[in-house]
Motif scaffolding. Structure first.
Motif, PDB file in Angstrom:
ATOM      1  N   SER A 189      33.207  15.158  36.527  1.00 41.38           N
ATOM      2  CA  SER A 189      32.088  15.919  37.125  1.00 41.38           C
ATOM      3  C   SER A 189      32.215  17.427  36.952  1.00 41.38           C
ATOM      4  O   SER A 189      31.749  18.204  37.794  1.00 41.38           O
ATOM      5  N   SER A 190      32.839  17.856  35.896  1.00 42.21           N
ATOM      6  CA  SER A 190      32.903  19.275  35.511  1.00 42.21           C
ATOM      7  C   SER A 190      33.293  20.200  36.667  1.00 42.21           C
ATOM      8  O   SER A 190      32.561  21.129  37.018  1.00 42.21           O
ATOM      9  N   PRO A 191      34.465  20.026  37.270  1.00 37.46           N
ATOM     10  CA  PRO A 191      34.837  20.871  38.415  1.00 37.46           C
ATOM     11  C   PRO A 191      35.435  22.205  37.979  1.00 37.46           C
ATOM     12  O   PRO A 191      35.839  22.388  36.822  1.00 37.46           O
ATOM     13  N   PHE A 192      35.500  23.125  38.931  1.00 36.76           N
ATOM     14  CA  PHE A 192      36.306  24.321  38.740  1.00 36.76           C
ATOM     15  C   PHE A 192      37.765  23.905  38.943  1.00 36.76           C
ATOM     16  O   PHE A 192      38.171  23.544  40.044  1.00 36.76           O
ATOM     17  N   ARG A 193      38.507  23.960  37.888  1.00 35.53           N
ATOM     18  CA  ARG A 193      39.897  23.512  37.935  1.00 35.53           C
ATOM     19  C   ARG A 193      40.750  24.399  38.831  1.00 35.53           C
ATOM     20  O   ARG A 193      41.603  23.921  39.582  1.00 35.53           O
ATOM     21  N   GLU A 194      40.536  25.713  38.758  1.00 36.62           N
ATOM     22  CA  GLU A 194      41.355  26.665  39.504  1.00 36.62           C
ATOM     23  C   GLU A 194      40.588  27.978  39.670  1.00 36.62           C
ATOM     24  O   GLU A 194      39.901  28.430  38.751  1.00 36.62           O
ATOM     25  N   THR A 195      40.695  28.563  40.848  1.00 36.56           N
ATOM     26  CA  THR A 195      40.141  29.887  41.113  1.00 36.56           C
ATOM     27  C   THR A 195      41.184  30.701  41.857  1.00 36.56           C
ATOM     28  O   THR A 195      41.710  30.254  42.877  1.00 36.56           O
ATOM     29  N   ASN A 196      41.507  31.863  41.333  1.00 37.22           N
ATOM     30  CA  ASN A 196      42.495  32.753  41.945  1.00 37.22           C
ATOM     31  C   ASN A 196      41.809  33.963  42.552  1.00 37.22           C
ATOM     32  O   ASN A 196      40.945  34.584  41.919  1.00 37.22           O
ATOM     33  N   TYR A 197      42.205  34.298  43.774  1.00 35.00           N
ATOM     34  CA  TYR A 197      41.639  35.436  44.504  1.00 35.00           C
ATOM     35  C   TYR A 197      42.735  36.479  44.711  1.00 35.00           C
ATOM     36  O   TYR A 197      43.852  36.146  45.108  1.00 35.00           O
ATOM     37  N   GLU A 198      42.402  37.742  44.461  1.00 33.96           N
ATOM     38  CA  GLU A 198      43.434  38.771  44.501  1.00 33.96           C
ATOM     39  C   GLU A 198      42.893  40.069  45.102  1.00 33.96           C
ATOM     40  O   GLU A 198      42.454  40.967  44.373  1.00 33.96           O
ATOM     41  N   PRO A 199      42.945  40.217  46.424  1.00 33.87           N
ATOM     42  CA  PRO A 199      42.624  41.506  47.039  1.00 33.87           C
ATOM     43  C   PRO A 199      43.857  42.411  47.048  1.00 33.87           C
ATOM     44  O   PRO A 199      44.991  41.925  47.112  1.00 33.87           O
ATOM     45  N   GLU A 200      43.637  43.725  46.974  1.00 34.67           N
ATOM     46  CA  GLU A 200      44.767  44.653  46.991  1.00 34.67           C
ATOM     47  C   GLU A 200      44.341  46.020  47.518  1.00 34.67           C
ATOM     48  O   GLU A 200      43.157  46.387  47.480  1.00 34.67           O
ATOM     49  N   ALA A 201      45.312  46.753  48.028  1.00 38.58           N
ATOM     50  CA  ALA A 201      45.141  48.138  48.467  1.00 38.58           C
ATOM     51  C   ALA A 201      46.069  49.005  47.629  1.00 38.58           C
ATOM     52  O   ALA A 201      47.231  48.655  47.419  1.00 38.58           O
ATOM     53  N   ILE A 202      45.537  50.146  47.162  1.00 34.77           N
ATOM     54  CA  ILE A 202      46.281  50.978  46.207  1.00 34.77           C
ATOM     55  C   ILE A 202      46.203  52.438  46.642  1.00 34.77           C
ATOM     56  O   ILE A 202      45.108  52.972  46.860  1.00 34.77           O
ATOM     57  N   LEU A 203      47.355  53.069  46.739  1.00 40.49           N
ATOM     58  CA  LEU A 203      47.432  54.507  46.985  1.00 40.49           C
ATOM     59  C   LEU A 203      47.796  55.177  45.663  1.00 40.49           C
ATOM     60  O   LEU A 203      48.873  54.946  45.119  1.00 40.49           O
ATOM     61  N   THR A 204      46.879  55.986  45.136  1.00 42.15           N
ATOM     62  CA  THR A 204      47.064  56.620  43.834  1.00 42.15           C
ATOM     63  C   THR A 204      47.488  58.071  44.014  1.00 42.15           C
ATOM     64  O   THR A 204      46.835  58.843  44.734  1.00 42.15           O
ATOM     65  N   TYR A 205      48.572  58.435  43.348  1.00 40.78           N
ATOM     66  CA  TYR A 205      49.061  59.818  43.373  1.00 40.78           C
ATOM     67  C   TYR A 205      48.968  60.391  41.964  1.00 40.78           C
ATOM     68  O   TYR A 205      49.543  59.855  41.018  1.00 40.78           O
ATOM     69  N   ARG A 206      48.199  61.446  41.812  1.00 43.23           N
ATOM     70  CA  ARG A 206      48.008  62.068  40.503  1.00 43.23           C
ATOM     71  C   ARG A 206      49.237  62.879  40.114  1.00 43.23           C
ATOM     72  O   ARG A 206      49.722  63.704  40.890  1.00 43.23           O
ATOM     73  N   THR A 207      49.749  62.636  38.908  1.00 46.73           N
ATOM     74  CA  THR A 207      50.930  63.343  38.414  1.00 46.73           C
ATOM     75  C   THR A 207      50.607  64.033  37.098  1.00 46.73           C
ATOM     76  O   THR A 207      49.565  63.782  36.475  1.00 46.73           O
ATOM     77  N   ASN A 208      51.539  64.877  36.641  1.00 47.86           N
ATOM     78  CA  ASN A 208      51.347  65.587  35.375  1.00 47.86           C
ATOM     79  C   ASN A 208      52.715  66.035  34.859  1.00 47.86           C
ATOM     80  O   ASN A 208      53.216  67.088  35.235  1.00 47.86           O
ATOM     81  N   TYR A 209      53.332  65.200  34.037  1.00 39.71           N
ATOM     82  CA  TYR A 209      54.630  65.542  33.468  1.00 39.71           C
ATOM     83  C   TYR A 209      54.754  64.887  32.098  1.00 39.71           C
ATOM     84  O   TYR A 209      53.978  63.989  31.750  1.00 39.71           O
TER      85      TYR A 209
END
Length: 356
Positions: A189-209
């Protein structure tokens, strides 16, 4: 010279009006009046009559009569010298994706692409993973097709710009969903074999080197949860914290991301997941024109039982914003349900955004 009646009437009224102005009008010739009447645009024709009758505004641009040489009536106006502005530098892919430069910043609470957004209607695996599903079908001899489809949707939102009162810190929230669909498998019956969910929180720090000819652009500190939303025997999940370093040189970007798995408090669905998915990944992205090539590597760095994965992506222009997308995978963990299963797969489809 012959004039039609409307033209003579208009000229007569204009001359009479000019004579009643106490000498304000200059001695206009018939050619000047006829030149005004031949102008088709209403605004320009009225301005011409005002000029000939002596009522032209000082700031109005004089309109030459028909047949007159423009250079004999108009004097060139001085043009103020305009400062030559330098062309702005092109923003790099990393800068656009994480808004690292001031010119790239768009503010908070806007949807942006996070990871690649694509649809692969054709995807073939050399070794479909039937093992987790053997006890889930009514008939035990039913299995998975090697041909299926894959869909990934991924976005991020900047929650705050200038965290801690520092312009170099931004807070992001991301969400990625990846689905593997047995669309052509009518037997089950053509199922969705697998579904992955991935929420995340990210703190980005800008650098220059600079390091080894590469420019270090950012440091991401993130926390993410990944699961397949299932229960009992098919449940797969884990939580991680990571640090991601972003480097670039011309059209080449390199992202290094080591991570640490947060131990499970309750029963662990997959206690050996790090033995297969390792402790980090390396991503290399190269862009040439509108083509983008990416390589993703994972490895557990064990001399014995060494395991890892390789993923190659290529996106190329098709029409407008629509791009073609080709993906090759080899190794463990193409999805969470396959974290301890090795396979090769090849897919072809389309994408809207490349992501990072």
């Amino acid at each position: 010279m012959r004039f039609n009646r409307p033209t003579l009437g208009a000229l007569s009224l204009a001359l009479l009006f000019a004579g009643l102005q106490g000498g304000q009008a200059h001695a206009a010739s018939i050619a000047e009046w006829e030149g005004c009447s031949s102008i088709t645009a209403d605004v320009d024709r009225l301005a011409c009559y005002d000029r000939v009758s002596g009522h032209a505004q000082p700031e109005a641009t004089p309109v030459p009569p028909a047949g007159a040489r423009t250079e004999t009536l108009l004097e060139p106006l001085p043009v103020a010298a305009q400062p030559v502005q330098d062309e702005p530098d092109m923003l790099s892919a990393l800068s656009r994706h994480w808004e690292l430069d001031d010119e790239a910043k768009q503010g908070a609470f806007l949807f942006r692409p996070h990871r690649p957004n694509y649809f692969l209607p054709i995807k073939v695996s050399n070794s479909p993973n039937d093992t987790p599903f053997q006890n889930t079908f009514v008939q035990p001899d039913l299995g998975l097709d090697s041909l299926e489809t894959e869909l990934q949707l991924s976005f991020k939102i900047k929650g705050m710009e200038g965290v801690f009162g520092h312009d170099n810190f931004d807070l992001w929230f991301g969400y990625t969903i990846t689905s593997f669909w047995q669309a052509y498998n009518d037997t089950i019956s053509s199922p969705f074999r697998e579904t992955n969910y991935e929420p995340e929180a990210i703190l980005t720090y800008r650098t220059n080197y600079e390091i080894a000819g590469f420019r270090g652009r950012f440091l991401n500190l993130g926390m993410l949860h990944q699961s397949n939303g299932r229960g009992e025997a098919l449940s797969r999940s884990w939580n991680r914290v990571y640090a991601q370093f972003g480097f670039e040189r011309d059209n080449l970007a390199v992202l290094i991301r080591p991570w640490y798995r947060i131990p499970e408090r309750d029963e662990d669905d997959n206690p050996d997941i790090e033995d297969y998915l390792g402790h980090g990944d390396l991503q290399v992205v190269y862009r040439k024109g509108r083509n983008a090539y990416s390589l993703l590597l994972r490895n557990n760095f064990k001399s014995s039982d060494n395991r890892g994965a390789l993923k190659l992506n290529w996106s190329f222009p098709l029409y407008g914003r629509l791009k073609g997308y080709v993906q090759y995978f080899n190794g463990y963990g193409e999805s969470l349900i396959d974290y301890n299963h090795s396979q090769q797969s090849f897919g072809v489809g389309v994408s809207l955004t490349e992501g990072m």
